[in-house]
Design a protein around this motif. Structure first.
Motif, PDB file in Angstrom:
ATOM      1  N   TYR A   1      40.961  30.514  39.504  1.00  0.00           N
ATOM      2  CA  TYR A   1      42.329  30.601  38.999  1.00  0.00           C
ATOM      3  C   TYR A   1      43.134  29.332  39.282  1.00  0.00           C
ATOM      4  O   TYR A   1      44.109  29.040  38.589  1.00  0.00           O
ATOM      5  N   ASN A   2      42.731  28.577  40.294  1.00  0.00           N
ATOM      6  CA  ASN A   2      43.443  27.337  40.650  1.00  0.00           C
ATOM      7  C   ASN A   2      42.586  26.100  40.418  1.00  0.00           C
ATOM      8  O   ASN A   2      42.843  25.042  41.000  1.00  0.00           O
ATOM      9  N   LEU A   3      41.582  26.215  39.545  1.00  0.00           N
ATOM     10  CA  LEU A   3      40.552  25.185  39.452  1.00  0.00           C
ATOM     11  C   LEU A   3      41.101  23.796  39.150  1.00  0.00           C
ATOM     12  O   LEU A   3      40.632  22.800  39.703  1.00  0.00           O
ATOM     13  N   GLU A   4      42.113  23.716  38.290  1.00  0.00           N
ATOM     14  CA  GLU A   4      42.645  22.394  37.927  1.00  0.00           C
ATOM     15  C   GLU A   4      43.369  21.732  39.102  1.00  0.00           C
ATOM     16  O   GLU A   4      43.679  20.540  39.055  1.00  0.00           O
ATOM     17  N   LYS A   5      43.628  22.486  40.167  1.00  0.00           N
ATOM     18  CA  LYS A   5      44.320  21.935  41.347  1.00  0.00           C
ATOM     19  C   LYS A   5      43.376  21.723  42.527  1.00  0.00           C
ATOM     20  O   LYS A   5      43.797  21.244  43.583  1.00  0.00           O
ATOM     21  N   VAL A   6      42.095  22.124  42.382  1.00  0.00           N
ATOM     22  CA  VAL A   6      41.162  22.051  43.509  1.00  0.00           C
ATOM     23  C   VAL A   6      40.682  20.616  43.719  1.00  0.00           C
ATOM     24  O   VAL A   6      40.207  19.968  42.787  1.00  0.00           O
ATOM     25  N   ASP A   7      40.809  20.140  44.926  1.00  0.00           N
ATOM     26  CA  ASP A   7      40.481  18.756  45.279  1.00  0.00           C
ATOM     27  C   ASP A   7      38.966  18.508  45.250  1.00  0.00           C
ATOM     28  O   ASP A   7      38.499  17.471  44.785  1.00  0.00           O
ATOM     29  N   ASP A   8      38.178  19.462  45.742  1.00  0.00           N
ATOM     30  CA  ASP A   8      36.725  19.299  45.858  1.00  0.00           C
ATOM     31  C   ASP A   8      36.064  20.601  45.405  1.00  0.00           C
ATOM     32  O   ASP A   8      36.158  21.617  46.092  1.00  0.00           O
ATOM     33  N   CYS A   9      35.410  20.559  44.244  1.00  0.00           N
ATOM     34  CA  CYS A   9      34.890  21.808  43.666  1.00  0.00           C
ATOM     35  C   CYS A   9      33.638  22.311  44.383  1.00  0.00           C
ATOM     36  O   CYS A   9      33.115  23.369  44.033  1.00  0.00           O
ATOM     37  N   SER A  10      33.147  21.586  45.400  1.00  0.00           N
ATOM     38  CA  SER A  10      31.987  22.083  46.145  1.00  0.00           C
ATOM     39  C   SER A  10      32.298  23.406  46.840  1.00  0.00           C
ATOM     40  O   SER A  10      31.396  24.178  47.168  1.00  0.00           O
ATOM     41  N   VAL A  11      33.582  23.690  47.052  1.00  0.00           N
ATOM     42  CA  VAL A  11      33.967  24.957  47.661  1.00  0.00           C
ATOM     43  C   VAL A  11      33.508  26.137  46.789  1.00  0.00           C
ATOM     44  O   VAL A  11      33.165  27.211  47.294  1.00  0.00           O
ATOM     45  N   LEU A  12      33.481  25.919  45.463  1.00  0.00           N
ATOM     46  CA  LEU A  12      33.037  26.972  44.555  1.00  0.00           C
ATOM     47  C   LEU A  12      31.570  27.312  44.813  1.00  0.00           C
ATOM     48  O   LEU A  12      31.193  28.491  44.892  1.00  0.00           O
ATOM     49  N   SER A  13      30.735  26.301  44.959  1.00  0.00           N
ATOM     50  CA  SER A  13      29.314  26.527  45.238  1.00  0.00           C
ATOM     51  C   SER A  13      29.114  27.218  46.585  1.00  0.00           C
ATOM     52  O   SER A  13      28.222  28.046  46.750  1.00  0.00           O
ATOM     53  N   THR A  14      29.956  26.868  47.554  1.00  0.00           N
ATOM     54  CA  THR A  14      29.844  27.491  48.875  1.00  0.00           C
ATOM     55  C   THR A  14      30.116  28.989  48.779  1.00  0.00           C
ATOM     56  O   THR A  14      29.378  29.808  49.342  1.00  0.00           O
TER      57      THR A  14
END
Length: 484
Positions: free
Chosen positions: A454-467
């Motif tokens: 929901y906040n993807l365009e504001k996420v600094d490092d998308c590796s958190v998604l994989s985690t």
């Protein structure tokens, strides 16, 4: 086509392939509109949910076991697995198979499954970058949307692509090209290498529709993700292909008898197809054509039980007529497996008549083989009215039940809930995602994915998604979810 090809031969800078390469290379985050961002985040959330649920399927277990023979110093997350990773190519493959393993992923018009071919590839690739080169959520969103856009544009080069396919499965063609374009964008390839990525991907494209309703069909989406990523990686190494692959009858034109490529719009105020055409998001895991059938059959059931104390009078039913378009691979009078049942107008109609609705559980072996359903299947016939064209934009379904006293009860569905004309409400999309993801992940990881997307365009490092996708849900992880 011959005239346009000869024209492009004399003016090579004007080729369709070159034009696509320019757009892939030139699109940036400023081109994304609010609606494209919102729609693509819905697609991403839905795709992650169905992919997580799909990790529990037999076909996904088989490809996971197969892929374990590959090892590499660079590895990417296998969704739903905390202690198991694979090289990026095979992570894209396994996660792509998971997305399509139950036919629960999104569907677009002209017909294809757009997200499953792209999202597993760009997520796997994003994990392969060195730690100092962070991929932001906006980088991921842009690459994803480039991959979706390329698929939609290619599908519009053919009128026959507007109908439900007959010969090959569209994700194996346009999905492979979309994955290559998305990965080329994430790798920041120059225009020449973008052309080569498309050319290489085209030589991986295509798979026959005969494998629909089998365990092999999910491999189509896994292969599209994997092969597109591989094409972009090979192009990044300087491998070359035909620079006019999108222009030629013997290029992507080989898949369509009426192929007519057109130049893309200019980058100034670029008009995204996702702005014009939303996707359909499924409420149950089956071929999209069956969703009209389910809604019509559920309505007929409500009328039937009104006069029967909320009980379906099975013994009073003489016959069931389904008025549907002629789609041969979804005409399965007696499905014997879950994959056949997911591609059966008849099965979905009879299940919805018996149960009132469809769900993930509708396709268990026990439900497929129960005697009341088998009895109802024996009374079910298809009709194909000439005005019922096999297009997800215009098809309809009418279910008519004739009782032994001769009284017919019918209902027609023109647009089911979840179709792009009647999109799922935000709360229903969230319920679907949470139901799917929570079958595999702990609650904190599920909520972490929801918040991240929901906040993807504001996420600094998308590796958190994989985690989160791996199932990690320790408290310190929330600190990693930093917004720009």
């Amino acid at each position: 086509l011959e005239i346009s090809t000869s024209f492009f031969f004399f003016f090579p800078s004007q080729t369709i392939t070159g034009n696509f390469a320019n757009v892939i290379h030139g699109l940036n985050a400023n081109h994304l509109t609010d609606q494209v961002i919102q729609r693509s985040k819905r697609m991403i959330l839905d795709t992650l949910g169905v992919g997580l649920l799909g990790t529990s399927t037999e076909v996904c277990h088989k490809v996971t076991q197969y892929s374990k023979i590959y090892s590499s110093d660079i590895s990417s997350t296998i969704w739903g697995h905390l202690d198991f990773r694979l090289p990026p190519l095979y992570a894209a493959f396994v996660n792509g198979v998971a997305v399509h393993s139950m036919d629960f992923d999104d569907t677009w018009h002209p017909a294809t499954h757009p997200s499953g071919a792209v999202l597993p590839a760009v997520i796997a690739l994003s994990e392969a970058f060195p730690q100092k080169k962070k991929i932001s959520g906006l980088d991921l969103l842009l690459a994803f949307n480039v991959g979706i856009e390329v698929q939609g544009r290619l599908l519009r080069f053919s009128s026959e692509a507007r109908n439900i396919p007959k010969r090959f499965h569209p994700p194996t063609v346009v999905g492979t090209m979309g994955s290559a374009a998305a990965c080329a964008k994430l790798l920041a390839l120059n225009q020449l290498k973008c052309k080569n990525a498309l050319a290489i991907a085209a030589s991986y494209a295509g798979a026959p529709l005969a494998n629909a309703a089998t365990q092999t069909k999910p491999l189509h989406v896994g292969n599209a993700a994997k092969h597109g990523l591989e094409a972009a990686c090979l192009a990044s190494q300087g491998l070359q292909g035909n620079k006019q692959i999108l222009d030629m009858e013997s290029g992507i034109g080989a898949f369509y008898t009426d192929y007519n490529p057109q130049a893309l719009p200019t980058l100034q105020s670029y008009p995204w197809l996702l702005d014009q055409q939303d996707v359909a998001i499924k409420r149950f895991p089956a071929h999209l054509g069956t969703h009209w059938v389910a809604d019509a059959a559920s309505s007929v059931r409500r009328k039937l039980v009104e006069s029967s104390d909320n009980f379906l009078p099975l013994d009073k039913i003489e016959k069931v007529i389904l008025k549907v378009p002629e789609v041969k691979y979804v005409n399965r009078p007696r499905p014997t497996s879950e994959h056949e049942a997911r591609h059966s107008f008849q099965f979905v109609a009879c299940s919805a008549l018996l149960d009132g609705s469809m769900s993930v559980q509708s396709f268990t072996s026990e439900n497929i083989h129960r005697p009341p359903l088998q009895e109802l299947l024996g009374k079910t016939q298809l009709e194909h009215p000439p005005d019922n064209t096999p297009s997800f934009e215009s098809l309809y379904c009418e279910v008519s039940v004739t009782l032994r006293d001769g009284n017919p009860i019918s209902h027609r569905c023109d647009t089911f809930y979840g179709h792009w004309r009647k999109p799922l409400k935000k709360e229903d999309l969230e319920k679907k995602f949470q139901s799917n993801a929570s079958s595999v992940l702990p609650a904190e990881a599920t909520e972490g994915i929801l918040e991240t997307v929901y906040n993807l365009e504001k996420v600094d490092d998308c590796s958190v998604l994989s985690t989160f996708l791996s199932g990690q849900s320790d408290r310190p992880l929330s600190e990693k979810l930093r917004f720009l």
